[in-house]
Design a protein around this motif. Structure first.
Motif, PDB file in Angstrom:
ATOM      1  N   GLU A   1       0.720  -1.212   0.093  1.00 52.02           N
ATOM      2  CA  GLU A   1       0.006  -0.040  -0.231  1.00 52.02           C
ATOM      3  C   GLU A   1       0.829   1.240   0.003  1.00 52.02           C
ATOM      4  O   GLU A   1       2.008   1.314   0.518  1.00 52.02           O
ATOM      5  CB  GLU A   1      -1.076   0.071   1.180  1.00 52.02           C
ATOM      6  N   PRO A   2       0.556   2.197  -0.554  1.00 51.89           N
ATOM      7  CA  PRO A   2       1.294   3.431  -0.708  1.00 51.89           C
ATOM      8  C   PRO A   2       1.882   3.915   0.546  1.00 51.89           C
ATOM      9  O   PRO A   2       2.922   4.267   0.936  1.00 51.89           O
ATOM     10  CB  PRO A   2       0.210   4.515  -1.336  1.00 51.89           C
ATOM     11  N   ALA A   3       0.869   3.768   1.596  1.00 45.72           N
ATOM     12  CA  ALA A   3       1.386   4.185   3.082  1.00 45.72           C
ATOM     13  C   ALA A   3       2.578   3.586   3.576  1.00 45.72           C
ATOM     14  O   ALA A   3       3.321   4.099   4.668  1.00 45.72           O
ATOM     15  CB  ALA A   3       0.276   4.348   3.846  1.00 45.72           C
ATOM     16  N   ASP A   4       2.432   2.219   3.285  1.00 46.78           N
ATOM     17  CA  ASP A   4       3.445   1.306   3.840  1.00 46.78           C
ATOM     18  C   ASP A   4       4.764   1.128   2.884  1.00 46.78           C
ATOM     19  O   ASP A   4       5.676   0.376   3.423  1.00 46.78           O
ATOM     20  CB  ASP A   4       2.957  -0.193   3.845  1.00 46.78           C
ATOM     21  N   PHE A   5       4.761   1.827   1.813  1.00 42.45           N
ATOM     22  CA  PHE A   5       6.079   1.609   1.165  1.00 42.45           C
ATOM     23  C   PHE A   5       7.255   1.743   1.584  1.00 42.45           C
ATOM     24  O   PHE A   5       8.322   1.186   1.755  1.00 42.45           O
ATOM     25  CB  PHE A   5       5.805   2.598  -0.353  1.00 42.45           C
ATOM     26  N   SER A   6       7.405   3.319   2.441  1.00 41.96           N
ATOM     27  CA  SER A   6       8.521   3.483   2.768  1.00 41.96           C
ATOM     28  C   SER A   6       9.130   2.543   4.153  1.00 41.96           C
ATOM     29  O   SER A   6      10.298   2.193   4.021  1.00 41.96           O
ATOM     30  CB  SER A   6       8.616   4.857   3.449  1.00 41.96           C
ATOM     31  N   GLY A   7       8.230   2.052   4.593  1.00 43.92           N
ATOM     32  CA  GLY A   7       8.661   1.411   5.759  1.00 43.92           C
ATOM     33  C   GLY A   7       9.070   0.019   5.048  1.00 43.92           C
ATOM     34  O   GLY A   7       9.910  -0.859   5.798  1.00 43.92           O
ATOM     35  N   VAL A   8       8.391  -0.746   4.346  1.00 42.14           N
ATOM     36  CA  VAL A   8       8.470  -1.975   3.756  1.00 42.14           C
ATOM     37  C   VAL A   8       9.911  -1.837   3.091  1.00 42.14           C
ATOM     38  O   VAL A   8      11.080  -2.741   3.246  1.00 42.14           O
ATOM     39  CB  VAL A   8       7.456  -2.346   2.673  1.00 42.14           C
ATOM     40  N   ARG A   9      10.247  -0.874   2.218  1.00 49.22           N
ATOM     41  CA  ARG A   9      11.533  -0.629   1.690  1.00 49.22           C
ATOM     42  C   ARG A   9      12.503  -0.529   2.588  1.00 49.22           C
ATOM     43  O   ARG A   9      13.883  -1.295   2.525  1.00 49.22           O
ATOM     44  CB  ARG A   9      11.602   0.478   0.733  1.00 49.22           C
ATOM     45  N   GLU A  10      12.591   0.171   3.606  1.00 46.75           N
ATOM     46  CA  GLU A  10      13.576   0.178   4.781  1.00 46.75           C
ATOM     47  C   GLU A  10      13.694  -1.041   5.586  1.00 46.75           C
ATOM     48  O   GLU A  10      15.024  -1.144   5.686  1.00 46.75           O
ATOM     49  CB  GLU A  10      13.205   1.318   5.722  1.00 46.75           C
ATOM     50  N   ASP A  11      12.746  -2.064   5.676  1.00 48.20           N
ATOM     51  CA  ASP A  11      12.969  -3.047   6.437  1.00 48.20           C
ATOM     52  C   ASP A  11      13.554  -4.052   5.452  1.00 48.20           C
ATOM     53  O   ASP A  11      14.727  -4.693   6.183  1.00 48.20           O
ATOM     54  CB  ASP A  11      11.530  -3.493   6.826  1.00 48.20           C
ATOM     55  N   LEU A  12      13.415  -4.113   4.370  1.00 47.83           N
ATOM     56  CA  LEU A  12      13.933  -4.884   3.354  1.00 47.83           C
ATOM     57  C   LEU A  12      15.511  -4.512   3.215  1.00 47.83           C
ATOM     58  O   LEU A  12      16.253  -5.557   3.036  1.00 47.83           O
ATOM     59  CB  LEU A  12      13.257  -4.894   2.220  1.00 47.83           C
ATOM     60  N   GLU A  13      15.812  -3.084   3.129  1.00 47.26           N
ATOM     61  CA  GLU A  13      17.235  -2.745   3.088  1.00 47.26           C
ATOM     62  C   GLU A  13      17.903  -3.084   4.300  1.00 47.26           C
ATOM     63  O   GLU A  13      19.173  -3.394   4.250  1.00 47.26           O
ATOM     64  CB  GLU A  13      17.086  -1.356   3.103  1.00 47.26           C
ATOM     65  N   LYS A  14      17.300  -3.071   5.464  1.00 48.96           N
ATOM     66  CA  LYS A  14      17.995  -3.559   6.635  1.00 48.96           C
ATOM     67  C   LYS A  14      18.351  -5.157   6.636  1.00 48.96           C
ATOM     68  O   LYS A  14      19.382  -5.393   7.181  1.00 48.96           O
ATOM     69  CB  LYS A  14      17.135  -2.951   8.045  1.00 48.96           C
ATOM     70  N   LYS A  15      17.700  -5.609   5.959  1.00 46.37           N
ATOM     71  CA  LYS A  15      17.871  -7.248   5.948  1.00 46.37           C
ATOM     72  C   LYS A  15      18.768  -7.607   4.604  1.00 46.37           C
ATOM     73  O   LYS A  15      19.152  -8.441   4.416  1.00 46.37           O
ATOM     74  CB  LYS A  15      16.633  -8.047   5.755  1.00 46.37           C
ATOM     75  N   GLY A  16      19.287  -6.389   3.967  1.00 43.83           N
ATOM     76  CA  GLY A  16      20.497  -6.711   3.052  1.00 43.83           C
ATOM     77  C   GLY A  16      19.941  -6.721   1.683  1.00 43.83           C
ATOM     78  O   GLY A  16      20.862  -7.086   0.776  1.00 43.83           O
ATOM     79  N   TYR A  17      18.815  -6.699   1.404  1.00 45.09           N
ATOM     80  CA  TYR A  17      18.360  -6.771   0.151  1.00 45.09           C
ATOM     81  C   TYR A  17      18.606  -5.409  -0.873  1.00 45.09           C
ATOM     82  O   TYR A  17      18.465  -4.112  -0.378  1.00 45.09           O
ATOM     83  CB  TYR A  17      16.774  -6.808   0.106  1.00 45.09           C
ATOM     84  N   ALA A  18      19.103  -5.755  -2.153  1.00 43.21           N
ATOM     85  CA  ALA A  18      19.292  -4.552  -3.090  1.00 43.21           C
ATOM     86  C   ALA A  18      18.052  -4.460  -3.963  1.00 43.21           C
ATOM     87  O   ALA A  18      17.746  -5.774  -4.465  1.00 43.21           O
ATOM     88  CB  ALA A  18      20.572  -4.798  -3.735  1.00 43.21           C
ATOM     89  N   PHE A  19      17.873  -3.380  -4.355  1.00 44.73           N
ATOM     90  CA  PHE A  19      16.579  -3.278  -5.453  1.00 44.73           C
ATOM     91  C   PHE A  19      17.033  -2.898  -6.692  1.00 44.73           C
ATOM     92  O   PHE A  19      17.822  -1.960  -7.141  1.00 44.73           O
ATOM     93  CB  PHE A  19      15.500  -2.207  -4.813  1.00 44.73           C
ATOM     94  N   VAL A  20      16.412  -3.615  -7.622  1.00 45.87           N
ATOM     95  CA  VAL A  20      16.462  -3.064  -9.267  1.00 45.87           C
ATOM     96  C   VAL A  20      15.549  -1.756  -9.103  1.00 45.87           C
ATOM     97  O   VAL A  20      16.038  -0.992  -9.946  1.00 45.87           O
ATOM     98  CB  VAL A  20      15.925  -4.304 -10.129  1.00 45.87           C
ATOM     99  N   SER A  21      14.577  -1.747  -8.637  1.00 46.13           N
ATOM    100  CA  SER A  21      13.629  -0.467  -8.656  1.00 46.13           C
ATOM    101  C   SER A  21      12.639  -0.700  -7.413  1.00 46.13           C
ATOM    102  O   SER A  21      12.551  -1.521  -6.665  1.00 46.13           O
ATOM    103  CB  SER A  21      12.915  -0.403  -9.752  1.00 46.13           C
ATOM    104  N   ALA A  22      12.443   0.549  -6.966  1.00 47.86           N
ATOM    105  CA  ALA A  22      11.465   0.694  -5.860  1.00 47.86           C
ATOM    106  C   ALA A  22      10.840   2.129  -6.021  1.00 47.86           C
ATOM    107  O   ALA A  22      11.534   3.075  -5.502  1.00 47.86           O
ATOM    108  CB  ALA A  22      12.395   0.641  -4.645  1.00 47.86           C
TER     109      ALA A  22
END
Length: 249
Positions: free
Chosen positions: A178-199
């Protein structure tokens, strides 16, 4: 984004934009400036929109000095002041393809004329506000390269972070929020070491339109090129279910 293979569209857009790096950098810088100004804070830790704009810019290798300059411009005065406004344009392309454009401009008359010209030159019609937006849903979309990752682990991490959907493609994992959850999900996955092709937060179509006539396909691609080449246009969303070979050309 468009088509049943949204990642194919991502590859197409990234390749096209990389080939026009100067114009792309201008758009990314403008996006950062507006996000900083609207959020009222030059610190991305306190400004979620700015953080997202910076992450997008980094994905396209925008230099750090240009990022800083763009942020500074948001809080300048006089001739250095940023006076952009956000506008949306909606309409139909060839074969009734729904088109939704987002623009950042300091001259709405110029931008409106340019967008209208792009529609008319390709056989489309610029419509009124709301004429196609009901056919799209705003969603956060995070794409992660699949190679070397376990599907179940990525899916579990994404859902635990607050994602609303998860899909596995041949080359990538696509995570929706959901748009409101986007930043939180992105930050959580970043902390777990994931690199994004796009976000990015995107306008995702509910249904898709297929074009089979070659001449109409050429007109459709011409319209997208005209819109995406415009310095004021930040994003072009559509529901054309383009064949992958068309996307990659």
């Amino acid at each position: 984004m468009s088509g049943h293979s949204k990642w194919a569209t991502t590859k197409h857009r990234k390749a096209a934009q990389d080939a026009k790096r100067s114009a792309l950098f201008s758009k990314l810088s403008r996006n950062i400036t507006v996000a900083a100004k609207e959020g009222g804070d030059p610190n991305p830790d306190n400004n979620a929109s700015l953080a997202a704009a910076i992450e997008k810019a980094k994905g396209y290798s925008l230099p750090k000095d240009k990022i800083k300059t763009a942020i500074d411009k948001a809080f300048g005065t006089g001739k250095d002041a940023a006076n952009y406004e956000t506008l949306t344009y909606e309409g139909y392309g060839p074969a009734g393809v729904a088109i939704y454009c987002e623009a950042l401009t300091d001259n709405r008359n110029r931008t409106a004329a340019d967008v209208r010209s792009a529609f008319s030159h390709a056989g489309g019609n610029l419509g009124t506000t709301g004429c196609v937006s009901f056919m799209f849903n705003k969603k956060g979309v995070i794409v992660i390269e699949r190679e070397g990752l376990d599907e179940d682990t990525v899916m579990t991490d994404a859902l635990e972070a607050g994602a609303s959907d998860f899909a596995a493609d041949e080359d990538v994992f696509e995570i929706s929020t959901e748009p409101a959850d986007f930043s939180g999900v992105r930050e959580d996955l970043e902390k777990k070491g994931y690199a994004f092709v796009s976000a990015e937060v995107e306008m995702v179509p509910d249904t898709y339109t297929t074009i089979t006539d070659e001449d109409t396909i050429v007109k459709m691609q011409k319209m997208l090129d005209l819109l995406e080449d415009n310095d004021d246009v930040q994003n072009v969303w559509h529901n054309w279910d383009a064949p992958e070979e068309e996307e990659e050309e």
